[in-house]
Scaffold this motif. Structure first.
Motif, PDB file in Angstrom:
ATOM      1  N   VAL A 122      64.166  82.207 -13.426  1.00  0.00           N
ATOM      2  CA  VAL A 122      63.879  83.379 -15.033  1.00  0.00           C
ATOM      3  C   VAL A 122      62.044  83.670 -14.879  1.00  0.00           C
ATOM      4  CG1 VAL A 122      63.728  82.393 -17.308  1.00  0.00           C
ATOM      5  CG2 VAL A 122      65.301  82.519 -16.324  1.00  0.00           C
ATOM      6  N   LEU A 123      61.458  82.554 -14.857  1.00  0.00           N
ATOM      7  CA  LEU A 123      59.896  82.734 -14.715  1.00  0.00           C
ATOM      8  C   LEU A 123      59.208  83.725 -13.474  1.00  0.00           C
ATOM      9  CD1 LEU A 123      59.099  79.430 -15.578  1.00  0.00           C
ATOM     10  CD2 LEU A 123      59.222  81.387 -17.553  1.00  0.00           C
ATOM     11  N   VAL A 124      59.950  83.753 -12.392  1.00  0.00           N
ATOM     12  CA  VAL A 124      59.398  84.550 -11.252  1.00  0.00           C
ATOM     13  C   VAL A 124      59.927  85.780 -11.004  1.00  0.00           C
ATOM     14  CG1 VAL A 124      58.508  84.219  -8.891  1.00  0.00           C
ATOM     15  CG2 VAL A 124      58.295  82.047 -10.449  1.00  0.00           C
ATOM     16  N   SER A 125      60.941  85.716 -10.404  1.00  0.00           N
ATOM     17  CA  SER A 125      62.152  87.044 -10.341  1.00  0.00           C
ATOM     18  C   SER A 125      62.047  87.475 -11.365  1.00  0.00           C
ATOM     19  CB  SER A 125      63.416  86.021  -9.577  1.00  0.00           C
ATOM     20  OG  SER A 125      62.742  85.367  -8.346  1.00  0.00           O
ATOM     21  N   LEU A 126      62.330  87.229 -12.760  1.00  0.00           N
ATOM     22  CA  LEU A 126      62.687  87.528 -13.562  1.00  0.00           C
ATOM     23  C   LEU A 126      62.263  88.446 -14.623  1.00  0.00           C
ATOM     24  CD1 LEU A 126      66.731  86.082 -14.361  1.00  0.00           C
ATOM     25  CD2 LEU A 126      66.210  88.234 -13.286  1.00  0.00           C
ATOM     26  N   SER A 127      60.582  87.831 -14.510  1.00  0.00           N
ATOM     27  CA  SER A 127      59.306  88.048 -15.181  1.00  0.00           C
ATOM     28  C   SER A 127      60.406  87.206 -16.925  1.00  0.00           C
ATOM     29  CB  SER A 127      58.876  89.328 -15.616  1.00  0.00           C
ATOM     30  OG  SER A 127      57.923  89.974 -14.099  1.00  0.00           O
ATOM     31  N   GLY A 128      60.660  86.252 -16.881  1.00  0.00           N
ATOM     32  CA  GLY A 128      60.767  85.862 -18.391  1.00  0.00           C
ATOM     33  C   GLY A 128      59.625  84.830 -18.647  1.00  0.00           C
ATOM     34  N   THR A 129      60.163  84.876 -20.260  1.00  0.00           N
ATOM     35  CA  THR A 129      58.716  84.104 -21.177  1.00  0.00           C
ATOM     36  C   THR A 129      59.841  82.392 -21.080  1.00  0.00           C
ATOM     37  OG1 THR A 129      59.907  84.256 -22.808  1.00  0.00           O
ATOM     38  CG2 THR A 129      58.114  85.879 -22.042  1.00  0.00           C
ATOM     39  N   ALA A 130      58.422  81.927 -21.685  1.00  0.00           N
ATOM     40  CA  ALA A 130      59.391  80.324 -22.325  1.00  0.00           C
ATOM     41  C   ALA A 130      60.244  80.635 -22.950  1.00  0.00           C
ATOM     42  CB  ALA A 130      57.940  79.426 -22.302  1.00  0.00           C
ATOM     43  N   PHE A 131      60.122  81.691 -23.677  1.00  0.00           N
ATOM     44  CA  PHE A 131      61.439  81.760 -25.054  1.00  0.00           C
ATOM     45  C   PHE A 131      62.981  81.841 -23.336  1.00  0.00           C
ATOM     46  CE2 PHE A 131      64.144  84.107 -27.421  1.00  0.00           C
ATOM     47  CZ  PHE A 131      64.665  83.203 -28.403  1.00  0.00           C
ATOM     48  N   ASP A 132      62.465  83.227 -23.143  1.00  0.00           N
ATOM     49  CA  ASP A 132      63.325  82.776 -21.681  1.00  0.00           C
ATOM     50  C   ASP A 132      64.784  81.463 -21.477  1.00  0.00           C
ATOM     51  OD1 ASP A 132      63.769  85.948 -22.796  1.00  0.00           O
ATOM     52  OD2 ASP A 132      62.979  86.157 -21.234  1.00  0.00           O
ATOM     53  N   GLN A 133      63.320  81.016 -20.782  1.00  0.00           N
ATOM     54  CA  GLN A 133      63.575  79.833 -20.311  1.00  0.00           C
ATOM     55  C   GLN A 133      64.450  78.332 -21.224  1.00  0.00           C
ATOM     56  OE1 GLN A 133      60.366  77.642 -18.351  1.00  0.00           O
ATOM     57  NE2 GLN A 133      61.723  76.238 -17.545  1.00  0.00           N
ATOM     58  N   GLY A 134      63.946  78.908 -22.055  1.00  0.00           N
ATOM     59  CA  GLY A 134      64.703  77.916 -22.978  1.00  0.00           C
ATOM     60  C   GLY A 134      66.383  78.419 -23.006  1.00  0.00           C
ATOM     61  N   LEU A 135      66.507  79.469 -23.560  1.00  0.00           N
ATOM     62  CA  LEU A 135      67.817  80.285 -23.339  1.00  0.00           C
ATOM     63  C   LEU A 135      68.185  79.542 -22.358  1.00  0.00           C
ATOM     64  CD1 LEU A 135      67.048  83.881 -25.209  1.00  0.00           C
ATOM     65  CD2 LEU A 135      68.203  81.587 -26.626  1.00  0.00           C
ATOM     66  N   VAL A 136      67.965  79.929 -21.359  1.00  0.00           N
ATOM     67  CA  VAL A 136      69.114  79.213 -19.431  1.00  0.00           C
ATOM     68  C   VAL A 136      68.800  77.828 -20.191  1.00  0.00           C
ATOM     69  CG1 VAL A 136      69.112  79.299 -17.410  1.00  0.00           C
ATOM     70  CG2 VAL A 136      67.658  81.172 -18.423  1.00  0.00           C
ATOM     71  N   ASN A 137      67.868  77.340 -20.623  1.00  0.00           N
ATOM     72  CA  ASN A 137      68.409  75.812 -20.445  1.00  0.00           C
ATOM     73  C   ASN A 137      70.000  75.142 -21.241  1.00  0.00           C
ATOM     74  OD1 ASN A 137      67.183  74.623 -18.165  1.00  0.00           O
ATOM     75  ND2 ASN A 137      64.562  74.720 -18.999  1.00  0.00           N
ATOM     76  N   ALA A 138      69.349  76.311 -22.719  1.00  0.00           N
ATOM     77  CA  ALA A 138      70.326  75.467 -24.266  1.00  0.00           C
ATOM     78  C   ALA A 138      71.136  76.080 -23.047  1.00  0.00           C
ATOM     79  CB  ALA A 138      69.839  76.485 -25.034  1.00  0.00           C
ATOM     80  N   ALA A 139      72.023  77.109 -22.592  1.00  0.00           N
ATOM     81  CA  ALA A 139      73.458  77.938 -21.545  1.00  0.00           C
ATOM     82  C   ALA A 139      73.678  76.657 -21.503  1.00  0.00           C
ATOM     83  CB  ALA A 139      72.390  79.026 -21.708  1.00  0.00           C
ATOM     84  N   ARG A 140      72.767  75.643 -19.978  1.00  0.00           N
ATOM     85  CA  ARG A 140      73.450  74.907 -19.209  1.00  0.00           C
ATOM     86  C   ARG A 140      74.565  73.857 -20.472  1.00  0.00           C
ATOM     87  NH1 ARG A 140      70.237  71.718 -16.274  1.00  0.00           N
ATOM     88  NH2 ARG A 140      69.548  71.092 -17.830  1.00  0.00           N
ATOM     89  N   TRP A 141      73.914  73.522 -21.542  1.00  0.00           N
ATOM     90  CA  TRP A 141      75.222  72.530 -22.746  1.00  0.00           C
ATOM     91  C   TRP A 141      76.086  73.106 -23.469  1.00  0.00           C
ATOM     92  CZ3 TRP A 141      73.804  67.845 -20.524  1.00  0.00           C
ATOM     93  CH2 TRP A 141      72.978  67.581 -19.956  1.00  0.00           C
ATOM     94  N   ALA A 142      75.953  75.087 -23.703  1.00  0.00           N
ATOM     95  CA  ALA A 142      77.080  74.947 -24.494  1.00  0.00           C
ATOM     96  C   ALA A 142      78.291  74.918 -24.316  1.00  0.00           C
ATOM     97  CB  ALA A 142      76.074  76.463 -24.436  1.00  0.00           C
ATOM     98  N   PRO A 143      78.343  75.149 -22.581  1.00  0.00           N
ATOM     99  CA  PRO A 143      80.668  74.879 -22.576  1.00  0.00           C
ATOM    100  C   PRO A 143      80.804  72.628 -23.036  1.00  0.00           C
ATOM    101  CG  PRO A 143      79.249  75.598 -20.769  1.00  0.00           C
ATOM    102  CD  PRO A 143      78.165  75.061 -21.331  1.00  0.00           C
TER     103      PRO A 143
END
Length: 55
Positions: free
Chosen positions: A34-55
């Protein structure tokens, strides 16, 4: 009887260790992706980490 002598316990312990290690590597790899390849922000990383717990 010691647990190290029990082959079923050793298989279980090894499988659990491999699973935990794979979970850790996946978490780190997603953060780097998320941070390097997709040039994401800290918020984007937070969304990805939160999505791991969604299921």
């Amino acid at each position: 009887m010691k647990l190290r002598g029990n082959s079923a316990f050793m298989r279980f312990w090894f499988a659990s260790t491999v699973s935990d290690f794979g979970t850790y590597i996946t978490t780190v790899a997603l953060s780097v992706l998320v941070l390097v390849s997709l040039s994401g922000t800290a918020f984007d990383q937070g969304l990805v980490n939160a999505a791991r717990w969604a299921p």
